[in-house]
Write a protein that holds these residues in place. Structure first.
Motif, short mmCIF file in Angstrom:
data_model
loop_
_atom_site.label_atom_id
_atom_site.label_comp_id
_atom_site.label_asym_id
_atom_site.label_seq_id
_atom_site.Cartn_x
_atom_site.Cartn_y
_atom_site.Cartn_z
N LYS A 77 0.82 -1.21 0.00
CA LYS A 77 0.00 0.00 0.00
C LYS A 77 0.86 1.26 0.00
O LYS A 77 1.82 1.38 0.76
CB LYS A 77 -0.92 0.01 1.21
N ALA A 78 0.49 2.21 -0.85
CA ALA A 78 1.15 3.52 -0.90
C ALA A 78 0.09 4.56 -1.26
O ALA A 78 0.15 5.20 -2.31
CB ALA A 78 2.27 3.51 -1.93
N PRO A 79 -0.94 4.74 -0.40
CA PRO A 79 -2.08 5.58 -0.75
C PRO A 79 -1.69 7.02 -1.06
O PRO A 79 -0.77 7.56 -0.43
CB PRO A 79 -2.97 5.51 0.50
N PHE A 80 -2.38 7.61 -2.04
CA PHE A 80 -2.09 9.01 -2.39
C PHE A 80 -2.61 9.96 -1.32
O PHE A 80 -2.21 11.13 -1.27
CB PHE A 80 -2.67 9.38 -3.75
N GLY A 81 -3.50 9.49 -0.44
CA GLY A 81 -4.07 10.35 0.58
C GLY A 81 -5.46 9.88 0.96
O GLY A 81 -5.78 8.69 0.89
N THR A 82 -6.30 10.84 1.34
CA THR A 82 -7.66 10.56 1.78
C THR A 82 -8.63 11.37 0.95
O THR A 82 -8.41 12.55 0.70
CB THR A 82 -7.83 10.91 3.28
N MET A 83 -9.72 10.73 0.53
CA MET A 83 -10.70 11.35 -0.36
C MET A 83 -11.91 11.92 0.36
O MET A 83 -12.52 12.89 -0.07
CB MET A 83 -11.24 10.29 -1.33
N ALA A 84 -12.31 11.27 1.45
CA ALA A 84 -13.60 11.59 2.06
C ALA A 84 -13.48 11.50 3.58
O ALA A 84 -12.53 10.93 4.12
CB ALA A 84 -14.68 10.63 1.56
N ALA A 85 -14.47 12.06 4.26
CA ALA A 85 -14.45 12.06 5.72
C ALA A 85 -14.63 10.66 6.29
O ALA A 85 -14.15 10.37 7.39
CB ALA A 85 -15.55 12.98 6.25
N ALA A 86 -15.32 9.79 5.56
CA ALA A 86 -15.59 8.44 6.04
C ALA A 86 -14.76 7.43 5.24
O ALA A 86 -14.49 7.64 4.06
CB ALA A 86 -17.08 8.11 5.93
N PRO A 87 -14.38 6.32 5.87
CA PRO A 87 -13.50 5.36 5.19
C PRO A 87 -14.07 4.79 3.90
O PRO A 87 -13.32 4.53 2.95
CB PRO A 87 -13.34 4.25 6.24
N TYR A 88 -15.39 4.59 3.87
CA TYR A 88 -16.03 4.02 2.67
C TYR A 88 -17.06 4.98 2.09
O TYR A 88 -18.08 4.56 1.55
CB TYR A 88 -16.67 2.67 3.03
N GLY A 89 -16.78 6.27 2.19
CA GLY A 89 -17.66 7.27 1.61
C GLY A 89 -19.06 7.19 2.18
O GLY A 89 -19.26 7.04 3.39
N SER A 90 -20.04 7.27 1.32
CA SER A 90 -21.45 7.24 1.74
C SER A 90 -21.94 5.80 1.81
O SER A 90 -22.72 5.34 0.98
CB SER A 90 -22.30 8.07 0.77
N SER A 91 -21.50 5.11 2.85
CA SER A 91 -21.72 3.67 2.95
C SER A 91 -23.19 3.28 2.97
O SER A 91 -23.56 2.19 2.51
CB SER A 91 -21.04 3.13 4.21
N LEU A 92 -24.03 4.14 3.55
CA LEU A 92 -25.43 3.75 3.76
C LEU A 92 -26.19 3.52 2.46
O LEU A 92 -27.17 2.77 2.44
CB LEU A 92 -26.15 4.83 4.59
N ILE A 93 -25.74 4.12 1.37
CA ILE A 93 -26.45 3.92 0.10
C ILE A 93 -25.85 2.82 -0.75
O ILE A 93 -26.40 2.47 -1.79
CB ILE A 93 -26.56 5.23 -0.71
N LEU A 94 -24.74 2.24 -0.30
CA LEU A 94 -24.15 1.13 -1.05
C LEU A 94 -25.03 -0.11 -1.09
O LEU A 94 -24.99 -0.87 -2.07
CB LEU A 94 -22.76 0.79 -0.50
N PRO A 95 -25.86 -0.39 -0.05
CA PRO A 95 -26.77 -1.54 -0.18
C PRO A 95 -27.72 -1.43 -1.38
O PRO A 95 -28.21 -2.46 -1.85
CB PRO A 95 -27.56 -1.51 1.13
N ILE A 96 -27.97 -0.23 -1.88
CA ILE A 96 -28.86 -0.06 -3.03
C ILE A 96 -28.23 -0.71 -4.27
O ILE A 96 -28.86 -1.52 -4.96
CB ILE A 96 -29.15 1.43 -3.28
N SER A 97 -26.99 -0.35 -4.54
CA SER A 97 -26.30 -0.93 -5.70
C SER A 97 -26.03 -2.41 -5.51
O SER A 97 -26.15 -3.21 -6.45
CB SER A 97 -24.98 -0.18 -5.95
N TYR A 98 -25.66 -2.77 -4.31
CA TYR A 98 -25.43 -4.19 -3.97
C TYR A 98 -26.70 -5.00 -4.23
O TYR A 98 -26.65 -6.09 -4.82
CB TYR A 98 -25.01 -4.27 -2.51
#
Length: 1002
Positions: free
Chosen positions: A784-805
């Motif tokens: 791992k060599a991450p470029f940084g952090t994109m969002a306040a939460a580790p998995y972004g807007s996790s609550l809406i991921l069950p919709i696509s899943y």
């Protein structure tokens, strides 16, 4: 009578005996194999695919025949270049066969129950809250709200525009700054946007930005990551150490209250920063601002934060509406959308999106931000929360939260623990000696605390905290019975925030002081909803926006407490269900895209673009190629592409398109050769934004790779790829996915969205991570060599991921592939129906389009004076939202029907467009006045049509009921055409001096 009864009994006995023999006979026949029950008939009958792909075999056959092809597969074969077609079927592993709705919900519920909904005292920007049931049921769970599109067509969007204006007013009141936008993605990215604003105010001449160590860790990480791409130096230090002597500091960021809960007096600090000609950004908390002095009153230039705790569930990190407020003099540099007041054609107040010339679809690389998707649905929920509670209700909630924190601090002091001397609002940081031990003891009792450092724990209180929770906390800290209770302690505790107490009023507008009973609130919500056209009314055929079905079975899980009430920094042993879902979703997205790994952190499409480019940048730098900063972008690309490239520190080289709408391959070859040593990337959309599959896309990818560059594929048009081809097969290195397009997350009236990125394995090490919960590529990689952090939460807007899943699992491999085929069929069927009325601008080599197509209205302007906007507004009278207007080509309409629309609905829309063409023909032939006609006056409101005097040369019926179906179900626009120029020249973005929403009077 007796004899008759005996005869009747004998007859019944005979009938019964005969029936028995018949049943036995049938059973014998079945057993002998004469007539069996098919096993398929015993399987569940609630299959999902036929609910999502709206057309059955009969409709498909009719539409295929209309396009002139022998079969659906023949149409697809003629449309998708054979060189990029998948040679094997899409493989989703155990989910390839698809699941029925009931099977899926039962299985997902079991998965959700693996999560532990512990009592959260972590805070750090995320808090428990009670979403009022009237808002839960009538907004969050209501497709009339969540299937709306971004309110570009203001006349049929007045409801959500009003609510977003309420949101802006709420933010400006609480921050005491005069102007706010209509939401951003999250608090951390809002702070990064504010940093960009500060640099813009300094015209890029001051490269330093100071960040207080007392900011939330996720905010610090997102800002430092963003600064790197922008060429800024983000310096994290104690505010007392900030040095302005070099006149090179564009701005400073402080947290108020701090991440440790302390409230500090920033008056002198602001004066010093301003003396050093630096702007002051304050990251703050809305509930706290009901009690403490607001940033605008001590001189802050910009305030940012999250509205999450105003009724929006934590949801393992989002989505939540962030905000940014500032002074009016910086309005042209503000990111995000802004709602303003204008007037309509009748001179009456009307709302619209203001100052759109700042946005990336117009200004491209010179835009104030790359933000496209905001968080409109969540902003509306937070605004409605404030409307429902009103200022007094919010004060009551804040006083209770502060009271809990005060009693807790007093109890800690009684236990001999070190408590803060500075005032606090809701968070108390306590010296417990061995912080890890205390956190573990609390965890064992179902409570999550934040380990601040080795010796301190932070305990944050919120709206859902109970008195009994305090007693449980005291027991943990005491290692047993503390010898007192919260109730016994409370009467002797003085709450409040001391000298920081807010003196100014807020939320004084009538809208925040009207609807505090459920009946009144329910009716207000209904009135707002009735003003807005959504997918519950008719298809929304927006090209490049993929307004497909947001199925109820996909939406149900997001309000389950096992998904909704999880803190994003909860311990991993409490989120096994989430982790299983995220891992399986990432695996399926990797399969669909033909890549190797995925990051689920980017919480919008534009964020995905930025993340992909930053990964490319990190990859080049890891190879020592620091000079590679040239990004080739076609003129037809989404406006977010050049805006994202600028944010990633790249220099843009533009190439055009040919007469057929294809990317100019020769120009790309020339530019790639010219910049070979410095080439970083090509950004390309596929199928193209012109609605065609380009035959030479694989050749383009090879050219870029030959010269050392990487290919970034914009996933906006992924709905025409799934199961048929893939970005990985085509030759791309990274692609973002708009889960709010292809994968069924609803648009919510302008957000939320999700933009995860999928990558080839050489880019996987550089996927974003997180300072609190380390993340990276899924499946995980070692180096791992991450470029940084994109969002306040580790998995972004996790609550809406069950919709696509849910969508992917229920569709299965064949269903997803059929969805792509149906999307292509629906678009080609509509194009065929409309080609005799309008010119189709671009088609592929076999005369077909992809999943969308463009109608060229420019010739009609020459013959009739009618422009695209006139057609768009006239469609409202027919009950339809306009297609995408004047993009990617000015003077056109781009139509994308999606696979979810039935043939009947496609025909209705086509009939409306054909009828409008006949109205235009009447103008061309002089049968209708060129200026005084239904198109120029559209849309027609009920008030206009029912006016006592009607002086127009066409009838009221033609105005309001131009098609038979409008007599059966009429959607009434609530304003006449809105004057966009007036609204920008007379900018009003809050409720002051605005005519209040209508009150129903006796």
């Amino acid at each position: 009578g007796g004899a008759t009864g005996q005869q009747g009994g004998a007859m019944l006995a005979a009938v019964a005996a005969g029936a028995t023999r018949l049943r036995v006979g049938r059973l014998g026949a079945a057993l002998s194999g004469v007539r069996g029950v098919a096993v398929e008939a015993l399987r569940p009958s609630d299959g999902f695919v036929r609910r999502h792909n709206s057309n059955g075999d009969g409709e498909v056959a009719d539409m295929v025949a209309a396009t002139g092809f022998a079969s659906l597969d023949a149409l697809v074969d003629a449309t998708v270049p054979p060189s990029i077609r998948r040679q094997t079927a899409l493989d989703l592993g155990k989910y390839s066969g698809g699941m029925t709705e009931s099977e899926h919900l039962e299985d997902l519920k079991a998965m959700a129950e693996k999560n532990v909904v512990a009592r959260s005292f972590i805070g750090q920007g995320y808090y428990g809250t009670h979403l009022p049931p009237v808002i839960l049921r009538n907004v969050l769970e209501n497709p009339g709200w969540y299937t709306q599109y971004t309110p570009y067509q203001a006349e049929i969007s007045q409801g959500r525009l009003e609510s977003l204006l309420n949101f802006q007013t709420m933010i400006t009141d609480l921050t005491a700054l005069p102007m706010a936008n209509a939401s951003l993605l999250d608090e951390a990215t809002a702070a990064a946007e504010a940093m960009t604003m500060c640099s813009g105010i300094a015209q890029g001449k001051k490269p330093k930005f100071f960040i207080s160590t007392n900011c939330h860790p996720q905010t610090i990480s997102v800002c430092t990551s963003r600064a790197e791409g922008l060429g800024l130096e983000a310096i994290v230090a104690d505010p007392s150490e900030f040095d302005y002597s070099g006149n090179d500091v564009c701005g400073v960021l402080v947290q108020y209250p701090g991440t440790d809960g302390s409230i500090e007096d920033y008056g002198a600090f602001v004066e010093k920063a301003h003396a050093g000609k630096a702007k002051v950004v304050v990251s703050t908390d809305l509930l706290a601002l009901t009690m403490i002095t607001p940033p605008g009153e001590f001189g802050a230039d910009i305030a940012v934060g999250s509205a999450q705790r105003f009724g929006v569930p934590m949801g393992y990190g989002g989505p939540h509406a962030a905000f940014l407020a500032t002074s009016e003099k910086y309005k042209r540099l503000m990111p995000g959308r802004i709602i303003g007041v204008s007037v309509d054609a009748q001179g009456k107040p009307a709302l619209r999106m203001a100052m759109q010339t700042r946005e990336q679809h117009i200004r491209r690389d010179k835009a104030t931000s790359n933000i496209c998707t905001a968080q409109a649905l969540l902003a509306n929920i937070s605004a409605l929360y404030a409307v429902y509670h009103g200022p007094e209700g919010l004060k009551e909630i804040a006083a209770r939260v502060n009271g809990m924190a005060s009693v807790f601090a007093a109890g800690c002091q009684k236990l001999g623990l070190g408590v803060p001397q500075a005032p606090f609002f809701d968070t108390v940081t306590v010296n417990v000696g061995d912080a890890a031990k205390v956190v573990a003891a609390a965890h064992a009792q179902g409570m999550n605390l934040r380990q601040f450092d080795d010796a301190h724990v932070s305990v944050a209180f919120d709206e859902v905290t109970k008195i009994s929770d305090l007693d449980d906390l005291f027991a943990v800290l005491a290692g047993g019975d503390p010898g007192f209770s919260a109730e016994s302690l409370a009467p002797s505790v003085e709450g409040g925030v001391g000298a920081f107490a807010r003196q100014s009023d807020f939320l004084t507008a009538p809208i925040f002081n009207c609807y505090h009973s459920e009946h009144e609130m329910l009716r207000y919500l209904a009135r707002l909803e009735q003003k807005d056209l959504s997918l519950v009314h008719s298809m929304i055929a927006l090209g490049s926006c993929t307004m497909k079905l947001n199925a109820t079975s996909e939406m149900i899980p997001i309000t389950w407490p096992e998904f909704a009430n999880i803190h994003p920094y909860a311990p991993m042993d409490q989120v096994e269900g989430y982790q299983q879902m995220l891992t399986e979703l990432a695996d399926m997205l990797v399969d669909i895209t033909g890549f190797d790994n995925c990051s689920l952190q980017p919480n919008s499409g534009a964020s995905g673009e930025y993340a992909g480019l930053m990964a490319i940048r990190a990859y080049h730098q890891s190879n020592g190629d620091h000079q590679r900063n040239i990004c080739i972008i076609p003129t037809s690309a989404h406006g977010t592409n050049p805006a994202s490239a600028i944010m990633a520190g790249m220099e843009i080289v533009t190439v055009g398109t040919d007469a057929d709408g294809n990317v100019d391959v020769e120009a790309i070859i020339q530019k790639a050769e010219e910049h070979s040593d410095n080439l970083a990337a090509l950004m390309v959309t596929y199928p193209s934004t012109h609605g065609v599959y380009e035959d030479n896309i694989d050749e383009i990818c090879n050219v870029i790779h030959k010269h050392g560059g990487q290919v970034y594929m914009d996933g906006a048009n992924m709905n025409a790829q799934v199961g048929l081809t893939s970005p990985g097969q085509i030759g791309a290195d990274v692609c973002h996915l708009n889960l709010h397009k292809t994968f069924c997350i609803p648009h919510g009236g302008g957000g939320p969205g999700m933009g995860p990125i999928c990558v080839k394995k050489h880019l996987a090490p550089f996927m974003p991570s997180h300072p609190v919960i380390p993340t990276g590529a899924l499946p995980e990689v070692d180096n791992k060599a991450p470029f940084g952090t994109m969002a306040a939460a580790p998995y972004g807007s996790s609550l809406i991921l069950p919709i696509s899943y849910s969508y992917i699992r229920m569709m299965g491999s064949e269903g997803l592939t059929d969805a792509s085929k149906h999307a292509i069929l629906n678009a080609n069927y509509m194009a065929k129906r409309l080609e005799s009325s309008y010119e189709i601008l671009f088609t592929g080599p076999n005369g077909t389009c992809a999943h969308e197509f463009i109608l060229d209205l420019r010739p009609l302007e020459k013959t009739s004076g009618i422009v695209a906007e006139d057609v768009a507004k006239r469609l409202m009278d027919y009950g339809y939202h306009a297609p995408t207007m004047s993009w990617p080509v000015a003077g056109t309409l781009m139509i994308e029907p999606t696979e979810s629309e039935s043939k009947a609905e496609l025909d209705r829309f086509c009939n409306a467009m054909i009828a409008i063409r006949e109205e235009i023909r009447a103008i061309e032939e002089g049968r209708m006045d060129a200026d005084n006609n239904p198109l120029k006056h559209a849309p027609h409101t009920a008030e206009v049509v029912l006016t006592e005097t009607w002086d127009r040369p066409y009838s009221r019926e033609v105005a309001a009921f131009p098609a038979a179906w409008t007599l059966q179900q009429k959607f009434w626009p609530t304003t006449s055409r809105v004057d966009n120029v007036y609204g920008d020249r007379n900018l009003v973005t809050r409720l002051d001096n605005v005519e209040e929403p209508e009150q129903l009077v006796a």
